[in-house]
Design a protein around this motif. Structure first.
Motif, PDB file in Angstrom:
ATOM      1  N   ASP A 269      93.968 -29.544   9.798  1.00 11.58           N
ATOM      2  CA  ASP A 269      94.094 -30.956  10.163  1.00 11.58           C
ATOM      3  C   ASP A 269      94.708 -31.665   8.957  1.00 11.58           C
ATOM      4  OD1 ASP A 269      93.869 -33.506  11.142  1.00 11.58           O
ATOM      5  OD2 ASP A 269      91.680 -33.571  11.140  1.00 11.58           O
ATOM      6  N   HIS A 352      85.526 -35.646   8.303  1.00 14.65           N
ATOM      7  CA  HIS A 352      84.767 -35.013   9.380  1.00 14.65           C
ATOM      8  C   HIS A 352      84.735 -33.529   9.083  1.00 14.65           C
ATOM      9  CE1 HIS A 352      88.615 -33.659  11.137  1.00 14.65           C
ATOM     10  NE2 HIS A 352      89.055 -34.891  10.963  1.00 14.65           N
ATOM     11  N   THR A 380      87.440 -32.727   6.050  1.00 16.65           N
ATOM     12  CA  THR A 380      88.717 -33.362   5.746  1.00 16.65           C
ATOM     13  C   THR A 380      88.438 -34.505   4.780  1.00 16.65           C
ATOM     14  OG1 THR A 380      88.538 -34.981   7.526  1.00 16.65           O
ATOM     15  CG2 THR A 380      89.597 -32.884   8.063  1.00 16.65           C
ATOM     16  N   GLU A 382      90.516 -37.968   4.233  1.00 12.19           N
ATOM     17  CA  GLU A 382      91.691 -38.598   4.835  1.00 12.19           C
ATOM     18  C   GLU A 382      91.653 -40.128   4.843  1.00 12.19           C
ATOM     19  OE1 GLU A 382      91.844 -38.237   9.165  1.00 12.19           O
ATOM     20  OE2 GLU A 382      90.145 -36.861   9.105  1.00 12.19           O
ATOM     21  N   GLU A 406      95.843 -36.759   4.411  1.00 17.03           N
ATOM     22  CA  GLU A 406      94.677 -35.966   4.837  1.00 17.03           C
ATOM     23  C   GLU A 406      94.784 -34.521   4.384  1.00 17.03           C
ATOM     24  OE1 GLU A 406      94.311 -35.501   9.130  1.00 17.03           O
ATOM     25  OE2 GLU A 406      92.192 -35.005   8.910  1.00 17.03           O
TER      26      GLU A 406
HETATM   27 MG    MG Z   1      91.103 -35.506  10.618  1.00 13.74          MG
END
Ligand code: MG
Ligand code: MG
Length: 444
Positions: A269, A352, A380, A382, A406
């Motif tokens: 991500d 998260h 993460t 971000e 991120e």
């Molecule tokens: Mg994310």
């Protein structure tokens, strides 16, 4: 490459160790229809795959820690050569045993009948009620029948427990193999991000950059993306879940890309933001360096023993501080944070959990307190800043700017490791590669 059978066996053993007793029933993801008779691309349920490695729909898995010869039972679609001509190869009952290591396997149509057999006498039943209303009815009927038949010597489980309570804790701490898969997903995603940067030029459309990302995702062998890609140019970047990806990019704008691909059921991500014409303006630089500084400070905070919440707090502190220095916010910092004045520009959380699901499972709070980080967790980091174009009260020079940076961060014994470090993010690095062109390496 898929994880070997041993990994699933190890996970099942650990899951059953934590269950101690009773029976657990897990279901495969249902097939979802897209339009008329066309199905959405199928992706197995994360919990089901985690314990079985089985990728077909219409399957169920029973785990019985106290079973004598049958601890792992699979229910699957039986082989059917005619249907396989249309839908592809099935493992079938034999394959469920031979290839997936089930102690016993049955056709999925026998699940209702066999449940009585397997559940009779079990004290606890691990099943996630409410997740599949279509199955809940059958399950509760079976439980009712077992109860009604208790005089005949059967007994119904007295405790209904949620298997997620065990599974989510297991999935939160990543194993060596899971970290390797995440690293591979991050490497493939970072490369696609870099190629997207090299491809970007003013006058191109967001979907062309989307296509470059998809090309490099799939070229890495990844079967699918972890979530819908965001390619947001100009003020589209201030819409957090923008994914129309169909606007023409203009010189002087920024492009925000939030994209990650999946390898061995683990997803990256990653978000990067860079100038479409390869040169940051003064205002863009000011906001970018503030977000980057907030991200660096939040990442430095990551180590075992600190709370998940404190990573967010550091980012907020830096963002509020920076907004004040830029004259966007006024007043004492403590008040700005207490009153959440920064939320107009930074409205989401900093982190998260990341893993099989992009917003991965695992409790963020334990006993009402923000959870402490432990080695093997992946989160993460971000932070972002978003100045909506239509907001007349914002400083005009920043309006239309949306920036998020991120990265995916593994908690290690001593601190952290940035798994997504290969995606360029320093301003000079970005300015050096944007628009430099991409080779697809397809022989002519
Ligand atoms: Mg994310
Ligand atoms: Mg993202």
């Amino acid at each position: 490459m898929m994880p070997s059978n041993n990994i699933f066996k190890k996970r099942r053993r650990e899951f059953m160790r934590r269950m101690k007793e009773g029976a657990a029933l897990l279901l495969s993801a249902p097939v979802a229809m897209r339009n008329n008779d066309v199905e959405h691309e199928y992706r197995q349920d994360s919990n089901f795959f985690y314990l079985t490695g089985f990728e077909e729909p219409d399957a169920a898995c029973l785990l019985l820690p106290q079973g004598k010869n049958e601890k792992f039972v699979l229910f699957v679609r039986p082989r059917n050569l005619q249907e396989e001509v249309w839908g592809g190869h099935r493992a079938g009952v034999e394959g469920a045993i031979k290839r997936f290591g089930a102690d016993k396997a049955h056709p999925i149509s026998e699940l209702p009948k066999r449940l009585e057999e397997y559940l009779g006498g079990a004290k606890a039943f691990y099943f996630q009620l409410g997740a599949r209303p279509d199955m809940d009815k059958m399950i509760t009927e079976k439980l009712g029948q077992l109860r009604a038949n208790s005089r005949a010597g059967f007994s119904a489980p007295s405790d209904l427990r949620d298997p997620a309570a065990i599974l989510h804790e297991m999935r939160l701490i990543k194993s060596r193999e899971e970290i390797a898969a995440l690293r591979a997903a991050c490497d493939a995603s970072a490369k696609a991000h870099e190629m997207a940067m090299r491809a970007t030029r003013p006058g191109m459309s967001e979907y062309e950059i989307d296509a470059v990302l998809r090309y490099f995702f799939r070229k890495s062998g990844s079967p699918r993306m972890g979530y819908p890609t965001i390619v947001a140019s100009g003020s589209n970047a201030t819409t957090l879940h923008y994914n129309a990806n169909n606007r023409k990019m203009k010189p002087g704008e920024l492009l925000l890309i939030d994209a990650g691909t999946e390898i061995d059921y683990m997803t990256a991500d990653i978000t990067r933001t860079f100038p479409v014409n390869g040169k940051f303006s003064k205002e863009q630089k000011e906001i970018y360096s503030l977000v980057l500084e907030a991200q660096a400070a939040a990442i430095r905070r990551v180590k075992p023993g600190v709370t998940f919440q404190s990573v967010h707090e550091i980012a907020v502190q830096k963002i509020a501080d920076g907004l004040k220095k830029l004259g966007v916010l006024k007043g004492p910092i403590k008040k700005l944070i207490e009153k959440k004045n920064y939320v107009r520009f930074y409205m989401h959380r900093t982190s998260h959990w990341l893993g099989m699901d992009v917003h991965d499972c695992g409790a963020y709070y334990t006993a009402g307190k923000s959870r402490k980080l432990e080695p093997g967790m992946v989160l993460t980091v971000e932070p972002g800043l978003y100045f909506r174009e239509e907001e007349k009260s914002y400083p005009a020079k920043f309006c239309g700017i949306g920036i998020r940076i991120e990265d995916d961060v593994l908690v290690t014994k001593k601190g952290y490791e940035i798994l997504s470090h290969k995606a360029p993010k320093a301003m000079d690095e970005l300015e050096a590669i944007v628009g430099k062109g991409v080779r697809l390496n397809i022989p002519q």
